[in-house]
Design a protein around this motif. Structure first.
Motif, PDB file in Angstrom:
ATOM      1  N   LYS A   1       0.799  -1.224   0.000  1.00  0.00           N
ATOM      2  CA  LYS A   1       0.000   0.000   0.000  1.00  0.00           C
ATOM      3  C   LYS A   1       0.834   1.276   0.000  1.00  0.00           C
ATOM      4  O   LYS A   1       0.425   2.286  -0.584  1.00  0.00           O
ATOM      5  N   LEU A   2       1.976   1.271   0.669  1.00  0.00           N
ATOM      6  CA  LEU A   2       2.662   2.527   0.961  1.00  0.00           C
ATOM      7  C   LEU A   2       3.693   2.957  -0.075  1.00  0.00           C
ATOM      8  O   LEU A   2       4.016   4.137  -0.164  1.00  0.00           O
ATOM      9  N   GLY A   3       4.262   2.037  -0.820  1.00  0.00           N
ATOM     10  CA  GLY A   3       5.292   2.394  -1.789  1.00  0.00           C
ATOM     11  C   GLY A   3       6.695   2.236  -1.230  1.00  0.00           C
ATOM     12  O   GLY A   3       6.914   2.225  -0.009  1.00  0.00           O
ATOM     13  N   LEU A   4       7.667   2.137  -2.127  1.00  0.00           N
ATOM     14  CA  LEU A   4       9.048   1.848  -1.744  1.00  0.00           C
ATOM     15  C   LEU A   4       9.649   2.931  -0.861  1.00  0.00           C
ATOM     16  O   LEU A   4      10.431   2.638   0.050  1.00  0.00           O
TER      17      LEU A   4
ATOM     18  N   ALA B   1      22.891   2.545   2.312  1.00  0.00           N
ATOM     19  CA  ALA B   1      21.885   3.599   2.447  1.00  0.00           C
ATOM     20  C   ALA B   1      21.681   4.308   1.113  1.00  0.00           C
ATOM     21  O   ALA B   1      20.540   4.585   0.709  1.00  0.00           O
ATOM     22  N   GLU B   2      22.776   4.599   0.408  1.00  0.00           N
ATOM     23  CA  GLU B   2      22.673   5.254  -0.893  1.00  0.00           C
ATOM     24  C   GLU B   2      21.980   4.352  -1.913  1.00  0.00           C
ATOM     25  O   GLU B   2      21.135   4.809  -2.697  1.00  0.00           O
ATOM     26  N   VAL B   3      22.317   3.071  -1.898  1.00  0.00           N
ATOM     27  CA  VAL B   3      21.660   2.130  -2.807  1.00  0.00           C
ATOM     28  C   VAL B   3      20.157   2.109  -2.548  1.00  0.00           C
ATOM     29  O   VAL B   3      19.343   2.178  -3.493  1.00  0.00           O
ATOM     30  N   LEU B   4      19.762   2.020  -1.292  1.00  0.00           N
ATOM     31  CA  LEU B   4      18.342   1.955  -0.958  1.00  0.00           C
ATOM     32  C   LEU B   4      17.617   3.249  -1.317  1.00  0.00           C
ATOM     33  O   LEU B   4      16.453   3.219  -1.738  1.00  0.00           O
TER      34      LEU B   4
ATOM     35  N   ASP C   1      13.847   5.111  -7.848  1.00  0.00           N
ATOM     36  CA  ASP C   1      13.759   4.631  -9.230  1.00  0.00           C
ATOM     37  C   ASP C   1      13.377   3.159  -9.361  1.00  0.00           C
ATOM     38  O   ASP C   1      13.341   2.640 -10.484  1.00  0.00           O
ATOM     39  N   GLY C   2      13.118   2.472  -8.262  1.00  0.00           N
ATOM     40  CA  GLY C   2      12.683   1.083  -8.356  1.00  0.00           C
ATOM     41  C   GLY C   2      13.808   0.112  -8.637  1.00  0.00           C
ATOM     42  O   GLY C   2      14.988   0.427  -8.484  1.00  0.00           O
TER      43      GLY C   2
ATOM     44  N   PHE D   1      18.901  -0.827  -9.104  1.00  0.00           N
ATOM     45  CA  PHE D   1      19.799  -1.869  -8.597  1.00  0.00           C
ATOM     46  C   PHE D   1      20.356  -2.745  -9.713  1.00  0.00           C
ATOM     47  O   PHE D   1      21.533  -3.125  -9.682  1.00  0.00           O
ATOM     48  N   TYR D   2      19.533  -3.070 -10.688  1.00  0.00           N
ATOM     49  CA  TYR D   2      19.917  -4.072 -11.688  1.00  0.00           C
ATOM     50  C   TYR D   2      20.496  -3.485 -12.972  1.00  0.00           C
ATOM     51  O   TYR D   2      20.914  -4.228 -13.860  1.00  0.00           O
ATOM     52  N   THR D   3      20.510  -2.165 -13.091  1.00  0.00           N
ATOM     53  CA  THR D   3      21.141  -1.513 -14.240  1.00  0.00           C
ATOM     54  C   THR D   3      21.953  -0.329 -13.733  1.00  0.00           C
ATOM     55  O   THR D   3      21.809   0.091 -12.584  1.00  0.00           O
ATOM     56  N   GLY D   4      22.811   0.199 -14.583  1.00  0.00           N
ATOM     57  CA  GLY D   4      23.540   1.413 -14.236  1.00  0.00           C
ATOM     58  C   GLY D   4      24.654   1.188 -13.236  1.00  0.00           C
ATOM     59  O   GLY D   4      25.225   0.098 -13.126  1.00  0.00           O
ATOM     60  N   GLU D   5      24.951   2.239 -12.462  1.00  0.00           N
ATOM     61  CA  GLU D   5      26.154   2.271 -11.637  1.00  0.00           C
ATOM     62  C   GLU D   5      26.196   1.170 -10.578  1.00  0.00           C
ATOM     63  O   GLU D   5      27.262   0.592 -10.313  1.00  0.00           O
ATOM     64  N   ILE D   6      25.076   0.865  -9.966  1.00  0.00           N
ATOM     65  CA  ILE D   6      25.072  -0.132  -8.892  1.00  0.00           C
ATOM     66  C   ILE D   6      25.348  -1.523  -9.452  1.00  0.00           C
ATOM     67  O   ILE D   6      26.178  -2.280  -8.922  1.00  0.00           O
ATOM     68  N   ALA D   7      24.679  -1.888 -10.533  1.00  0.00           N
ATOM     69  CA  ALA D   7      24.934  -3.180 -11.163  1.00  0.00           C
ATOM     70  C   ALA D   7      26.370  -3.258 -11.666  1.00  0.00           C
ATOM     71  O   ALA D   7      27.044  -4.295 -11.520  1.00  0.00           O
TER      72      ALA D   7
END
Length: 525
Positions: free
Chosen positions: A129-132, A191-194, A200-201, A205-211
């Motif tokens: 209900k509340l969102g990420l 914390a930055e990843v979260l 951005d959903g 996590f699965y694309t871009g700088e973090i991946a």
């Protein structure tokens, strides 16, 4: 009712909602989410992600999850598989050519793509209900400000710290040393990843700088992972499996999870008068150990990625259990039915939440071994699981390591039903012990009429890799009797597993229970 003059804990009763999990900060965060108008799924995800900060040796965003859940007003149980796959270029033949007979635990070859974040984002969108932004805020807060290290966490941290390598030592040691009880652990990179995921959903996590950060860490050590492997990650809805034990229906996650093993164990135990035995005597412990050997042998033969498993119906057939039960000598231990085909350890977290609308969530979330592979990404400090060690390198085996496959998983959330009504989401942590733990918990409730908290408090035993581990809660007399039956008996250094559950009574009452073997608790409102 428990003896109030003896050590122990009471069950938690509430009407509006309960969370039970292995760390009190996570339980508190989940209840806060419920009070803000979130549902059980929002609360379970919020608590689970925070557990990656409170218990980083057990779980984290570099891991996988499995989830069972119901929707408000319904007893239909849904299952979501949030386990990741091996990279497309993974090949067991390449490792065999290097002379390896098993996937090395601390190598990039053991790292499957983390699946939990994709699952959490999907469930937040479809069931929450509340969102990420709201449900990730507790974990972001504690990752930045820090969490005091709890006693059981400190114990495990000291035991598992040697796994940490390279950048992981910078992120998960404090001044190069293992943290002690009460020291503050922070994870600013996470914390930055979260924060980015909240904004951005799952693609954050699965694309871009973090991946790219995760892939670079793996490639530097010889891994074959690509950014395309991460981008392709997708959770999947699956159909639960179930089995009846004396009027109680045990519902489990299907393969690649090992939940069917618990059902097979109970099917074997039906052939013995367990209820007529001393619940803490040698006879019951012996029969249970023999049933576990046989059920786990079946697991090692048949459980794999669902796309490669063909013998599940055979494993769960009543006649299979009957034939296996006939192999058990009530007075003598058999040799281990087969060596475990996967690397086993005891590092997992479990969380369960039931809300005011009686939506129930049973969620288990892990990086497998203590601190997983020991490999962390350089920039963000994301510790990566070693679930790929759940594969075998045996050529032609259903669970053989291969590109795009999911490995056999030890983590299993559970739910109980009676007469079609969901009565309890529950889980038992402890790697290989989990199916045995599910079977024992159900037996404690069903055969001996124990209340949930008493069923968790009760001493445990487990026949694991040729050793009969018998907790100190058993008497020396029982240990001697088991030895005389042919078991190699040891008192384990670490308590066997941990567990949580919430009984949903008829009417408006909820009853939460949490295992004293962990730091956690049940909280309600």
């Amino acid at each position: 009712m428990r003896d109030f003059q003896q050590p122990g804990r009471s069950a938690v009763f509430a009407q509006n909602g309960i969370c039970a999990t292995s760390h009190p900060l996570a339980a508190g965060a989940a209840i806060d989410i419920l009070k803000r108008g979130g549902n059980a799924m929002d609360a379970a995800i919020a608590g689970a992600v925070l557990l990656g900060i409170c218990e980083p040796q057990m779980t984290g965003i570099g891991g996988d999850c499995f989830v069972l859940y119901t929707r408000p007003g319904s007893d239909e149980i849904h299952a979501l598989n949030g386990s990741g796959r091996a990279p497309a270029a993974a090949n067991a033949a390449d490792l065999r050519a290097e002379g390896l007979s098993a996937v090395p635990l601390r190598s990039p070859h053991a790292v499957t793509v983390p699946g939990a974040i994709d699952a959490f984002c999907h469930l937040s969108q479809t069931e929450g209900k509340l969102g990420l932004d709201a449900i990730l805020s507790p974990a972001i807060h504690y990752a930045e400000t820090g969490v005091p290290v709890a006693p059981r966490v400190a114990f495990d941290w000291a035991n598992d710290a040697d796994t940490l390598q390279g950048a992981a030592r910078d992120s998960y040691l404090i001044g190069g040393k293992v943290p002690t009880v009460g020291q503050i652990f922070r994870a600013p990179g996470q914390a930055e990843v979260l924060r980015r995921i909240a904004k951005d959903g799952r693609d954050a996590f699965y694309t871009g700088e973090i991946a790219e950060d995760m892939v670079a860490a793996l490639n530097a050590l010889g891994g074959v992972h690509t950014v395309d492997d991460f981008a392709a990650t997708a959770c999947m809805s699956v159909t639960p499996v179930s089995g009846d034990y004396k009027g109680t229906d045990l519902v489990e996650h299907p393969p690649n999870g090992q939940g069917a093993t618990a059902i097979l164990m109970l099917n074997i135990l039906k052939h013995f008068d367990i209820a007529g035995m001393d619940p803490f005597g040698a006879e019951r412990a012996h029969i249970e150990a023999e049933a576990a050997k046989l059920a786990y042998d079946a697991r090692n033969r048949f459980i794999a990625d669902a796309d490669h498993t063909t013998r599940l119906d055979h494993m769960l057939a009543p006649e299979t259990a009957a034939k296996l039960a006939a192999l058990i000598d009530p007075k003598r231990a058999m040799a281990a039915a087969a060596p475990l085909s996967e690397a086993v350890h005891k590092d997992t977290i479990y969380i369960t939440v039931v809300d005011k609308d009686r939506m129930a969530v049973s969620l288990i979330y892990s990086i497998f071994h203590g601190f997983g592979s020991g490999i962390a990404s350089d920039k963000f400090g994301i510790l990566l699981q070693n679930r790929g060690a759940g594969f075998t390198l045996e050529e032609g085996h259903a669970n053989e390591l291969g590109g795009g496959k999911r490995p056999m998983h030890t983590i299993i959330p559970g739910m109980l039903r009676q007469n079609g009504r969901v009565t309890m989401p529950f889980g038992v942590m402890g790697g290989a012990y989990q199916p045995n733990g599910h079977a024992r918990f159900v037996s404690n409730l069903t055969d001996f009429g124990m209340e949930p908290q008493a069923a968790m408090d009760a001493p445990r035993s487990f026949s694991d890799a040729g050793v009969m581990k018998v907790e100190r809660g058993y008497s020396d007399k029982v240990r001697q009797e088991l030895t005389e039956m042919g078991h190699k008996v040891e008192i384990p250094e670490t308590a066997i597993g941990g567990s949580q559950g919430i009984r949903i009574h008829d009417g408006d009452l909820l009853e939460g229970a949490s295992d004293p073997r962990k730091d956690g608790c049940a909280l309600g409102y």
